[in-house]
Design a protein around this motif. Structure first.
Motif, PDB file in Angstrom:
ATOM      1  N   ARG A 180       0.822  -1.213   0.000  1.00 56.30           N
ATOM      2  CA  ARG A 180       0.000   0.000   0.000  1.00 56.30           C
ATOM      3  C   ARG A 180       0.854   1.261   0.000  1.00 56.30           C
ATOM      4  N   MET A 194       1.822   2.087  -3.423  1.00 59.48           N
ATOM      5  CA  MET A 194       0.718   2.576  -4.239  1.00 59.48           C
ATOM      6  C   MET A 194       0.244   3.962  -3.821  1.00 59.48           C
ATOM      7  N   ARG A 195       0.598   4.404  -2.624  1.00 62.39           N
ATOM      8  CA  ARG A 195       0.140   5.706  -2.158  1.00 62.39           C
ATOM      9  C   ARG A 195       0.810   6.839  -2.931  1.00 62.39           C
ATOM     10  N   GLN A 196       0.044   7.878  -3.170  1.00 64.91           N
ATOM     11  CA  GLN A 196       0.568   9.072  -3.823  1.00 64.91           C
ATOM     12  C   GLN A 196       1.226   9.978  -2.785  1.00 64.91           C
ATOM     13  N   THR A 242      -6.371   5.794   7.674  1.00 67.89           N
ATOM     14  CA  THR A 242      -5.131   5.406   7.023  1.00 67.89           C
ATOM     15  C   THR A 242      -4.216   4.747   8.038  1.00 67.89           C
ATOM     16  N   LEU A 301      -5.133   5.350  -0.185  1.00 71.60           N
ATOM     17  CA  LEU A 301      -5.663   4.921  -1.470  1.00 71.60           C
ATOM     18  C   LEU A 301      -7.147   5.244  -1.593  1.00 71.60           C
ATOM     19  N   THR A 304      -7.489   8.827  -2.842  1.00 67.46           N
ATOM     20  CA  THR A 304      -7.075   8.949  -4.239  1.00 67.46           C
ATOM     21  C   THR A 304      -8.139   8.395  -5.175  1.00 67.46           C
ATOM     22  N   HIS A 305      -8.669   7.224  -4.860  1.00 66.03           N
ATOM     23  CA  HIS A 305      -9.712   6.623  -5.699  1.00 66.03           C
ATOM     24  C   HIS A 305     -10.982   7.458  -5.667  1.00 66.03           C
ATOM     25  N   ARG A 335     -12.006   1.969   4.082  1.00 68.25           N
ATOM     26  CA  ARG A 335     -11.591   1.075   3.005  1.00 68.25           C
ATOM     27  C   ARG A 335     -11.909  -0.371   3.386  1.00 68.25           C
ATOM     28  N   LEU A 355     -11.073  -2.029  -2.235  1.00 65.56           N
ATOM     29  CA  LEU A 355      -9.776  -2.015  -2.907  1.00 65.56           C
ATOM     30  C   LEU A 355      -9.219  -3.431  -2.936  1.00 65.56           C
TER      31      LEU A 355
END
Length: 336
Positions: free
Chosen positions: A162, A165-167, A192, A200, A203-204, A285, A332
């Motif tokens: 994860r 994948m995180r921005q 988080t 995530l 972001t989604h 999530r 996710l």
């Protein structure tokens, strides 16, 4: 004697049940077990809890032991091994705690070492009963330890994936300013597990819905080594930008991480002025773990066990005490 033995059994069983609840709750907060539902049975005492899953597991284990051994005499070997090894392990842990608290090393070695010598004699005496029932508590201990280590290792692997994948926070803020979304009035909170990066779920949500609340809180919880955390040290705020604030809530290992109570304290800070915790929209999530063997650390069959444990874990919103009417779930998939 029968009445006395019955009363003693009831008292001992209640001590075991209460201890199992407390140890399981602390293991969850320390990251060794998946989240389970915790019910507080008293408003004046935080330590009085009830855990349905643990209660049923204890019942199944007790019935299994009775059916397997058939009599109290046959259970003697299992009981002796369990009690003698428990005494030895408790003495070792007490010595480690005493050293951590700063007691004199020689004094700790003299006191706990002398007790440990006597307890090792009991352990050696009960070792002769290994095949006569002593294997039972050792097998249970190995199974529980295996599941705890599988969960801890699997969760670290999941968090590693994860985090990749995180921005980054600065990239996300620039993205919001370059492509301004529709800003909804009010505040939103996103759970988080990371201390950096954008979750995530957020972001989604922004990529697919193209909307963002005016105030966004990135909420994470941290379990401290102390039993309880002072209320003035509960919440730590870090501004991210674009109306986003990272809120880290600190809880002791003997405290239940109640996010709503923590946010009420956090919203007293000038940086979160005007936010009502009772009107926050929580985005939670629901991660589906896909075992693939891509991340080194565990065999695929252990990854499947972790995926099953993760699937049956209590959802973050329910575990952290968030009202269901304020929760929006997002699904996710993550491969490990």
């Amino acid at each position: 004697m029968v009445a006395f033995a019955t009363v003693a059994t009831i008292i001992a069983s209640q001590a075991i049940i209460s201890g199992a609840y407390s140890l399981t709750q602390q293991a969850i907060q320390l990251g060794f077990l998946p989240r389970m539902r915790v019910l507080h049975t008293a408003s004046h005492e935080k330590g009085q809890i009830y855990m349905l899953m643990v209660n049923w597991l204890l019942a199944a284990g007790t019935l299994g032991a009775v059916v397997t051994f058939g009599s109290s005499d046959a259970l003697g070997g299992a009981y002796g091994t369990a009690v003698s090894m428990l005494m030895a392990v408790t003495t070792v842990l007490a010595a480690l705690v005493a050293l951590q608290w700063g007691y004199n090393t020689l004094a700790v070695a003299a006191v706990n070492g002398s007790l440990l010598v006597v307890e090792f004699i009991f352990v050696a005496a009960n070792a002769t009963k290994l095949l006569a029932g002593g294997w039972f508590p050792l097998l249970l201990a190995c199974v529980v330890a295996f599941l705890m280590l599988t969960w801890r290792t699997g969760y670290q692997m999941l968090e590693y994936q994860r985090s990749r994948m995180r921005q980054r926070e600065d990239e996300f803020v620039d993205w919001v300013f370059e492509n301004p979304p529709v800003r909804l009035p009010g505040a939103a909170a996103i759970f988080t597990a990371g201390s950096s990066g954008i979750p995530l779920a957020l972001t989604h949500h922004l990529r697919h819905n193209r909307v963002l609340h005016e105030r966004v809180l990135l909420v994470s919880t941290v379990s401290s080594d102390v039993p309880r955390v002072d209320p003035d040290q509960r919440a730590k705020l870090v501004p991210v930008g674009a109306g986003i604030t990272r809120v880290t809530l600190h809880f002791g290992f003997m405290e239940h991480p109640n996010v709503m109570e923590g946010l009420k304290l956090a919203c007293c800070d000038p940086g979160l002025r005007g936010i009502d915790p009772e009107r926050i929209t929580f985005y939670s999530r629901r991660v589906m773990v896909i075992p693939s063997g891509k991340v080194p650390g565990m065999a695929v069959w252990r990854e499947r066990i972790f995926a099953a444990m993760h699937l049956n874990a209590n959802l973050p919103a329910a575990y952290f005490g968030v009202p269901t009417a304020q929760v929006v779930e997002m699904g996710l998939e993550v491969e490990i």
